[in-house]
Design a protein around this motif. Structure first.
Motif, PDB file in Angstrom:
ATOM      1  N   ARG A 161       0.868  -1.179   0.000  1.00 33.15           N
ATOM      2  CA  ARG A 161       0.000   0.000   0.000  1.00 33.15           C
ATOM      3  C   ARG A 161       0.903   1.227   0.000  1.00 33.15           C
ATOM      4  O   ARG A 161       1.978   1.204   0.615  1.00 33.15           O
ATOM      5  CB  ARG A 161      -0.909   0.045   1.234  1.00 33.15           C
ATOM      6  CG  ARG A 161      -2.066  -0.931   1.215  1.00 33.15           C
ATOM      7  CD  ARG A 161      -3.075  -0.678   0.114  1.00 33.15           C
ATOM      8  NE  ARG A 161      -3.731   0.616   0.212  1.00 33.15           N
ATOM      9  CZ  ARG A 161      -5.003   0.779   0.600  1.00 33.15           C
ATOM     10  NH1 ARG A 161      -5.741  -0.286   0.940  1.00 33.15           N
ATOM     11  NH2 ARG A 161      -5.551   1.974   0.634  1.00 33.15           N
ATOM     12  N   PHE A 162       0.472   2.310  -0.650  1.00 32.12           N
ATOM     13  CA  PHE A 162       1.314   3.489  -0.770  1.00 32.12           C
ATOM     14  C   PHE A 162       0.666   4.709  -0.141  1.00 32.12           C
ATOM     15  O   PHE A 162      -0.559   4.831  -0.064  1.00 32.12           O
ATOM     16  CB  PHE A 162       1.645   3.772  -2.240  1.00 32.12           C
ATOM     17  CG  PHE A 162       2.449   2.681  -2.876  1.00 32.12           C
ATOM     18  CD1 PHE A 162       3.722   2.374  -2.411  1.00 32.12           C
ATOM     19  CD2 PHE A 162       1.933   1.937  -3.927  1.00 32.12           C
ATOM     20  CE1 PHE A 162       4.462   1.351  -2.982  1.00 32.12           C
ATOM     21  CE2 PHE A 162       2.663   0.923  -4.507  1.00 32.12           C
ATOM     22  CZ  PHE A 162       3.937   0.623  -4.034  1.00 32.12           C
ATOM     23  N   ALA A 163       1.532   5.625   0.298  1.00 30.93           N
ATOM     24  CA  ALA A 163       1.112   6.913   0.838  1.00 30.93           C
ATOM     25  C   ALA A 163       2.130   7.948   0.377  1.00 30.93           C
ATOM     26  O   ALA A 163       2.894   7.697  -0.553  1.00 30.93           O
ATOM     27  CB  ALA A 163       1.014   6.840   2.364  1.00 30.93           C
ATOM     28  N   ARG A 164       2.151   9.101   1.025  1.00 30.45           N
ATOM     29  CA  ARG A 164       3.078  10.146   0.619  1.00 30.45           C
ATOM     30  C   ARG A 164       3.957  10.653   1.743  1.00 30.45           C
ATOM     31  O   ARG A 164       4.877  11.434   1.510  1.00 30.45           O
ATOM     32  CB  ARG A 164       2.317  11.307  -0.045  1.00 30.45           C
ATOM     33  CG  ARG A 164       1.722  10.932  -1.411  1.00 30.45           C
ATOM     34  CD  ARG A 164       2.816  10.552  -2.395  1.00 30.45           C
ATOM     35  NE  ARG A 164       2.326  10.066  -3.682  1.00 30.45           N
ATOM     36  CZ  ARG A 164       2.179   8.786  -4.001  1.00 30.45           C
ATOM     37  NH1 ARG A 164       2.445   7.832  -3.099  1.00 30.45           N
ATOM     38  NH2 ARG A 164       1.762   8.430  -5.196  1.00 30.45           N
ATOM     39  N   THR A 165       3.695  10.248   2.980  1.00 34.22           N
ATOM     40  CA  THR A 165       4.557  10.630   4.096  1.00 34.22           C
ATOM     41  C   THR A 165       4.816   9.415   4.969  1.00 34.22           C
ATOM     42  O   THR A 165       4.035   8.455   4.982  1.00 34.22           O
ATOM     43  CB  THR A 165       3.930  11.739   4.969  1.00 34.22           C
ATOM     44  OG1 THR A 165       2.872  11.187   5.755  1.00 34.22           O
ATOM     45  CG2 THR A 165       3.420  12.893   4.119  1.00 34.22           C
ATOM     46  N   GLY A 166       5.913   9.479   5.730  1.00 30.73           N
ATOM     47  CA  GLY A 166       6.248   8.371   6.607  1.00 30.73           C
ATOM     48  C   GLY A 166       5.254   8.177   7.730  1.00 30.73           C
ATOM     49  O   GLY A 166       4.936   7.046   8.099  1.00 30.73           O
ATOM     50  N   GLY A 167       4.757   9.287   8.293  1.00 24.07           N
ATOM     51  CA  GLY A 167       3.759   9.171   9.354  1.00 24.07           C
ATOM     52  C   GLY A 167       2.506   8.482   8.869  1.00 24.07           C
ATOM     53  O   GLY A 167       1.917   7.654   9.573  1.00 24.07           O
ATOM     54  N   GLU A 168       2.067   8.826   7.646  1.00 24.54           N
ATOM     55  CA  GLU A 168       0.892   8.170   7.058  1.00 24.54           C
ATOM     56  C   GLU A 168       1.141   6.673   6.887  1.00 24.54           C
ATOM     57  O   GLU A 168       0.285   5.843   7.222  1.00 24.54           O
ATOM     58  CB  GLU A 168       0.594   8.768   5.683  1.00 24.54           C
ATOM     59  CG  GLU A 168       0.055  10.171   5.694  1.00 24.54           C
ATOM     60  CD  GLU A 168      -0.088  10.718   4.276  1.00 24.54           C
ATOM     61  OE1 GLU A 168      -0.918  11.606   4.087  1.00 24.54           O
ATOM     62  OE2 GLU A 168       0.627  10.256   3.369  1.00 24.54           O
ATOM     63  N   ALA A 169       2.305   6.324   6.336  1.00 26.63           N
ATOM     64  CA  ALA A 169       2.602   4.917   6.082  1.00 26.63           C
ATOM     65  C   ALA A 169       2.634   4.120   7.380  1.00 26.63           C
ATOM     66  O   ALA A 169       2.149   2.981   7.444  1.00 26.63           O
ATOM     67  CB  ALA A 169       3.924   4.789   5.334  1.00 26.63           C
ATOM     68  N   ASN A 170       3.192   4.706   8.437  1.00 22.99           N
ATOM     69  CA  ASN A 170       3.218   4.021   9.721  1.00 22.99           C
ATOM     70  C   ASN A 170       1.816   3.850  10.285  1.00 22.99           C
ATOM     71  O   ASN A 170       1.488   2.807  10.857  1.00 22.99           O
ATOM     72  CB  ASN A 170       4.102   4.788  10.710  1.00 22.99           C
ATOM     73  CG  ASN A 170       5.561   4.407  10.602  1.00 22.99           C
ATOM     74  OD1 ASN A 170       5.947   3.311  10.989  1.00 22.99           O
ATOM     75  ND2 ASN A 170       6.381   5.295  10.069  1.00 22.99           N
TER      76      ASN A 170
END
Length: 434
Positions: free
Chosen positions: A113-122
């Motif tokens: 799954r993809f996101a755009r920031t590290g906080g979102e991905a975590n």
């Protein structure tokens, strides 16, 4: 006062906290004198708003640019994407290619799954792990972002996360009902983690593979075995460590296969691209909850990531930046010894840092930043390596640093370091700005 500092004064009156990233606040480097804003960046060079050129021997945009700023191949891929169109009602094919690339790189994984920031991905990884297990609690070791699930660790004790990168993170605004749902543990303390796992009915163990110190006593494998024994999802946060010592996750070098891994920072070489990979049985739980965002589907991030991976693989960038970081670390030790100064170094080679032993450590760090800024460097006590940091640049940096270490040696022998500083000492963690 330069144009950047003038703009920073304006920013603090119209942007809460001045900017969007604590680690880029001028107060974290050189209060009242840090140039604050850039006009352009290329390689490892940055120009401020007054067109003064600096060599970045510090954070390289907090670790996002291991290939250097403005790498031509990555930028060309982005330009092509802009020409073709970044967003539409249909999906971007690059995200499928990126998922397949990361899965091939990590054979234990099946889906992404993809996101755009590290906080979102975590946060995505935690949501999926909770959905997959039906449990709520999480044990954490390391820095994993700003979201409620993470800052909940500081509810009732705002210093619980102090040893996990940044002290002073106030959990105001985080629902008190989340207290006790996120439990920190110390790296290499297996007994502490085992007690948490046995008593807290965990959904996940989330941890950085390594930040400041290497694993001891087979720590990572014991964590892996413990998580399997209790049916706990093991999530390795590689947002910072990924693609720096291995082509992919640092966990590959330790022979550890997690259930999920999170990537960010270096993945897009300065463009926003982060992701989560994991085992199919766990990742499919994403379909049993709601995880969705419009701009996670934009095309630039995935296109930049694919181009970045191509350049990394060809240049073996992880090997280059590791050698560079090792050379810098050796240089710090040699210079400290020559001047009779005691320092400690820590971190991955490509994310190396040093600290002074004694009460003046933060003042010495500020002095280094102040003096090297005058010599044309953005620098402190940390160095994030890129392939743009050539040996001649490193040599010139140490020539400039030598005179600062000489001043510090004088301070160790009685000179007042505060008398050398032109402004306040830098911040060491979160502080409210005036």
């Amino acid at each position: 006062m330069g144009s950047g500092q003038e703009l920073w004064k304006r920013a603090k009156s119209v942007i809460a906290g001045g900017n969007m990233l604590l680690s880029k606040r001028p107060e974290m480097f050189l209060p009242e004198f840090w140039p604050a804003y850039f006009s352009k960046a290329k390689g490892c060079r940055v120009w401020d708003l007054d067109n003064t050129e600096f060599i970045d021997m510090g954070f390289m945009s907090v670790g996002t640019n291991t290939l250097g700023y403005g790498h031509p191949e990555v930028d060309d891929a982005v330009r092509r994407t802009v020409d073709l169109g970044n967003m539409s009602t249909l999906n971007a094919p690059e995200e499928v290619a990126l998922a397949e690339r990361l899965i091939k790189m990590h054979p234990w994984s099946d889906m992404a799954r993809f996101a755009r920031t590290g906080g979102e991905a975590n946060a995505i990884a935690i949501r999926i792990a909770r959905a997959a297990t039906g449990r709520d609690n999480v044990a954490i070791c390391g820095y994993h972002g700003w979201h409620d699930w993470y800052l909940a660790a500081n509810l009732g004790d705002s210093e619980k996360l102090a040893g996990h990168l940044l002290p002073g993170l106030n959990p105001n605004g985080v629902p008190h009902e989340l207290a006790g749902s996120t439990i920190p543990f110390n790296y290499n303390d297996f007994d502490q983690l085992e007690q948490i796992v046995r008593t807290q009915n965990l959904a996940a163990i989330k941890m950085e593979v390594m930040r400041n110190h290497a694993p001891e006593n087979n720590f990572l494998q014991r964590v892996r075995d413990l998580s399997r024994q209790f049916g706990v999802v093991l999530i390795l946060d590689e947002c910072t460590s990924g693609f720096r010592q291995e082509f992919g996750g640092l966990h590959k070098g330790f022979g550890i296969e997690p259930d999920m891994a999170v990537f960010g920072k270096a993945l897009g070489n300065g463009y926003a691209a982060t992701g989560v990979i994991g085992r199919r049985a766990i990742m499919e739980a994403a379909q049993n909850t709601f995880i969705s965002s419009t701009f996670w589907t934009e095309r630039i991030g995935s296109a930049a990531a694919l181009a970045t991976l191509d350049v990394m693989e060809r240049e073996k960038s992880w090997e280059v930046i590791t050698r560079t970081g090792e050379a810098v670390t050796r240089g710090w030790h040699a210079m400290a010894a020559r001047h009779g100064i005691s320092i400690k170094t820590s971190g991955l080679a490509a994310l190396t840092s040093f600290a002074f032993e004694g009460p003046n450590g933060l003042a010495y760090k500020t002095l280094i930043t102040q003096e090297l800024l005058d010599k044309g460097y953005l620098a402190g006590t940390s160095f994030y390596a890129s392939i743009a940091h050539t040996p001649d640049i490193i040599d010139d940096y140490f020539t400039a640093l030598d005179s600062v270490f000489s001043l510090i040696a004088e301070c160790e022998n009685g000179r007042d370091v505060m008398g050398l500083l032109k402004g306040p000492v830098c911040h060491s963690g979160f502080k409210r700005l005036n």
